[in-house]
Design a protein around this motif. Structure first.
Motif, PDB file in Angstrom:
ATOM      1  N   SER A   1      58.235 -20.024  16.055  1.00  0.00           N
ATOM      2  CA  SER A   1      58.533 -19.322  14.810  1.00  0.00           C
ATOM      3  C   SER A   1      57.252 -18.802  14.166  1.00  0.00           C
ATOM      4  CB  SER A   1      59.269 -20.261  13.855  1.00  0.00           C
ATOM      5  OG  SER A   1      59.501 -19.640  12.628  1.00  0.00           O
ATOM      6  N   ARG A   2      56.215 -19.629  14.161  1.00  0.00           N
ATOM      7  CA  ARG A   2      54.929 -19.230  13.578  1.00  0.00           C
ATOM      8  C   ARG A   2      54.341 -18.051  14.359  1.00  0.00           C
ATOM      9  NH1 ARG A   2      53.135 -24.021  12.994  1.00  0.00           N
ATOM     10  NH2 ARG A   2      52.034 -24.207  14.944  1.00  0.00           N
ATOM     11  N   ILE A   3      54.430 -18.095  15.683  1.00  0.00           N
ATOM     12  CA  ILE A   3      53.920 -17.008  16.514  1.00  0.00           C
ATOM     13  C   ILE A   3      54.670 -15.718  16.204  1.00  0.00           C
ATOM     14  CG2 ILE A   3      53.792 -16.144  18.894  1.00  0.00           C
ATOM     15  CD1 ILE A   3      53.201 -19.083  19.722  1.00  0.00           C
ATOM     16  N   ARG A   4      55.992 -15.802  16.131  1.00  0.00           N
ATOM     17  CA  ARG A   4      56.792 -14.611  15.821  1.00  0.00           C
ATOM     18  C   ARG A   4      56.426 -14.023  14.461  1.00  0.00           C
ATOM     19  NH1 ARG A   4      62.383 -17.207  17.708  1.00  0.00           N
ATOM     20  NH2 ARG A   4      62.248 -16.756  19.928  1.00  0.00           N
ATOM     21  N   THR A   5      56.159 -14.887  13.494  1.00  0.00           N
ATOM     22  CA  THR A   5      55.774 -14.418  12.166  1.00  0.00           C
ATOM     23  C   THR A   5      54.462 -13.653  12.224  1.00  0.00           C
ATOM     24  OG1 THR A   5      56.888 -16.293  11.137  1.00  0.00           O
ATOM     25  CG2 THR A   5      55.242 -15.144   9.811  1.00  0.00           C
ATOM     26  N   TYR A   6      53.480 -14.188  12.935  1.00  0.00           N
ATOM     27  CA  TYR A   6      52.185 -13.514  13.048  1.00  0.00           C
ATOM     28  C   TYR A   6      52.314 -12.179  13.771  1.00  0.00           C
ATOM     29  CZ  TYR A   6      49.787 -17.739  11.427  1.00  0.00           C
ATOM     30  OH  TYR A   6      49.346 -18.803  10.688  1.00  0.00           O
ATOM     31  N   VAL A   7      53.119 -12.153  14.824  1.00  0.00           N
ATOM     32  CA  VAL A   7      53.320 -10.910  15.575  1.00  0.00           C
ATOM     33  C   VAL A   7      54.022  -9.882  14.688  1.00  0.00           C
ATOM     34  CG1 VAL A   7      54.531  -9.856  17.532  1.00  0.00           C
ATOM     35  CG2 VAL A   7      53.296 -11.999  17.838  1.00  0.00           C
ATOM     36  N   LYS A   8      54.976 -10.346  13.899  1.00  0.00           N
ATOM     37  CA  LYS A   8      55.698  -9.444  13.000  1.00  0.00           C
ATOM     38  C   LYS A   8      54.745  -8.822  11.981  1.00  0.00           C
ATOM     39  CE  LYS A   8      59.822 -10.715  12.202  1.00  0.00           C
ATOM     40  NZ  LYS A   8      60.998 -11.428  11.677  1.00  0.00           N
ATOM     41  N   ARG A   9      53.774  -9.603  11.506  1.00  0.00           N
ATOM     42  CA  ARG A   9      52.785  -9.071  10.558  1.00  0.00           C
ATOM     43  C   ARG A   9      51.980  -7.938  11.190  1.00  0.00           C
ATOM     44  NH1 ARG A   9      50.612 -14.784   8.046  1.00  0.00           N
ATOM     45  NH2 ARG A   9      52.532 -15.305   6.967  1.00  0.00           N
ATOM     46  N   VAL A  10      51.638  -8.089  12.475  1.00  0.00           N
ATOM     47  CA  VAL A  10      50.910  -7.032  13.182  1.00  0.00           C
ATOM     48  C   VAL A  10      51.791  -5.797  13.276  1.00  0.00           C
ATOM     49  CG1 VAL A  10      49.799  -6.367  15.341  1.00  0.00           C
ATOM     50  CG2 VAL A  10      49.574  -8.711  14.524  1.00  0.00           C
ATOM     51  N   GLU A  11      53.064  -5.997  13.645  1.00  0.00           N
ATOM     52  CA  GLU A  11      53.965  -4.859  13.824  1.00  0.00           C
ATOM     53  C   GLU A  11      54.240  -4.125  12.510  1.00  0.00           C
ATOM     54  OE1 GLU A  11      57.255  -6.691  15.801  1.00  0.00           O
ATOM     55  OE2 GLU A  11      56.309  -6.506  17.767  1.00  0.00           O
ATOM     56  N   VAL A  12      54.326  -4.874  11.409  1.00  0.00           N
ATOM     57  CA  VAL A  12      54.523  -4.240  10.106  1.00  0.00           C
ATOM     58  C   VAL A  12      53.313  -3.383   9.755  1.00  0.00           C
ATOM     59  CG1 VAL A  12      54.670  -4.712   7.622  1.00  0.00           C
ATOM     60  CG2 VAL A  12      56.161  -5.919   9.210  1.00  0.00           C
ATOM     61  N   ALA A  13      52.129  -3.901  10.003  1.00  0.00           N
ATOM     62  CA  ALA A  13      50.906  -3.138   9.731  1.00  0.00           C
ATOM     63  C   ALA A  13      50.847  -1.886  10.609  1.00  0.00           C
ATOM     64  CB  ALA A  13      49.678  -4.012   9.959  1.00  0.00           C
ATOM     65  N   LEU A  14      51.335  -1.999  11.844  1.00  0.00           N
ATOM     66  CA  LEU A  14      51.366  -0.841  12.735  1.00  0.00           C
ATOM     67  C   LEU A  14      52.347   0.214  12.222  1.00  0.00           C
ATOM     68  CD1 LEU A  14      51.248  -2.613  16.211  1.00  0.00           C
ATOM     69  CD2 LEU A  14      49.569  -0.991  15.330  1.00  0.00           C
ATOM     70  N   GLN A  15      53.503  -0.222  11.742  1.00  0.00           N
ATOM     71  CA  GLN A  15      54.497   0.727  11.228  1.00  0.00           C
ATOM     72  C   GLN A  15      53.976   1.482  10.007  1.00  0.00           C
ATOM     73  OE1 GLN A  15      58.046  -1.530  10.550  1.00  0.00           O
ATOM     74  NE2 GLN A  15      58.798  -1.255  12.652  1.00  0.00           N
ATOM     75  N   VAL A  16      53.252   0.760   9.156  1.00  0.00           N
ATOM     76  CA  VAL A  16      52.679   1.387   7.966  1.00  0.00           C
ATOM     77  C   VAL A  16      51.550   2.330   8.366  1.00  0.00           C
ATOM     78  CG1 VAL A  16      51.412   0.913   5.830  1.00  0.00           C
ATOM     79  CG2 VAL A  16      53.335  -0.522   6.480  1.00  0.00           C
TER      80      VAL A  16
END
Length: 86
Positions: free
Chosen positions: A26-41
């Motif tokens: 879950s922690r790994i997925r959260t960190y990866v999601k943060r990267v993907e959100v920054a990429l989308q922005v």
């Protein structure tokens, strides 16, 4: 149902490890999601900073057997390529 003492102990241990491993995934997925959100922005600096936090966590997950090492390598490679493309 377990029929001997070591099997009963193993069931208890497996349940405890499942909780720990689930939390790690879950922690790994959260960190990866943060990267993907920054990429989308489109924020390259934020994406790089998020990847620097996510990458060691993913590597630790692979080292501990929660994720396969090739899976982690592939995901890190793809995230890095997406950041580079910004």
């Amino acid at each position: 149902m377990a029929h001997h003492k070591s099997a009963k102990k193993r069931i208890i241990r497996n349940e405890a490890r499942a909780v720990v491993n689930g939390a790690r995934i879950s922690r790994i997925r959260t960190y990866v999601k943060r990267v993907e959100v920054a990429l989308q922005v489109g924020d390259k600096d934020a994406a790089l900073a998020a990847l620097k936090i996510a990458e060691p966590e993913m590597a630790r997950g692979a080292q501990l057997g929660v994720l396969h090492k090739n899976t982690v390598a592939r995901k890190v490679s793809r995230l890095t390529a997406r950041i580079k493309a910004l």
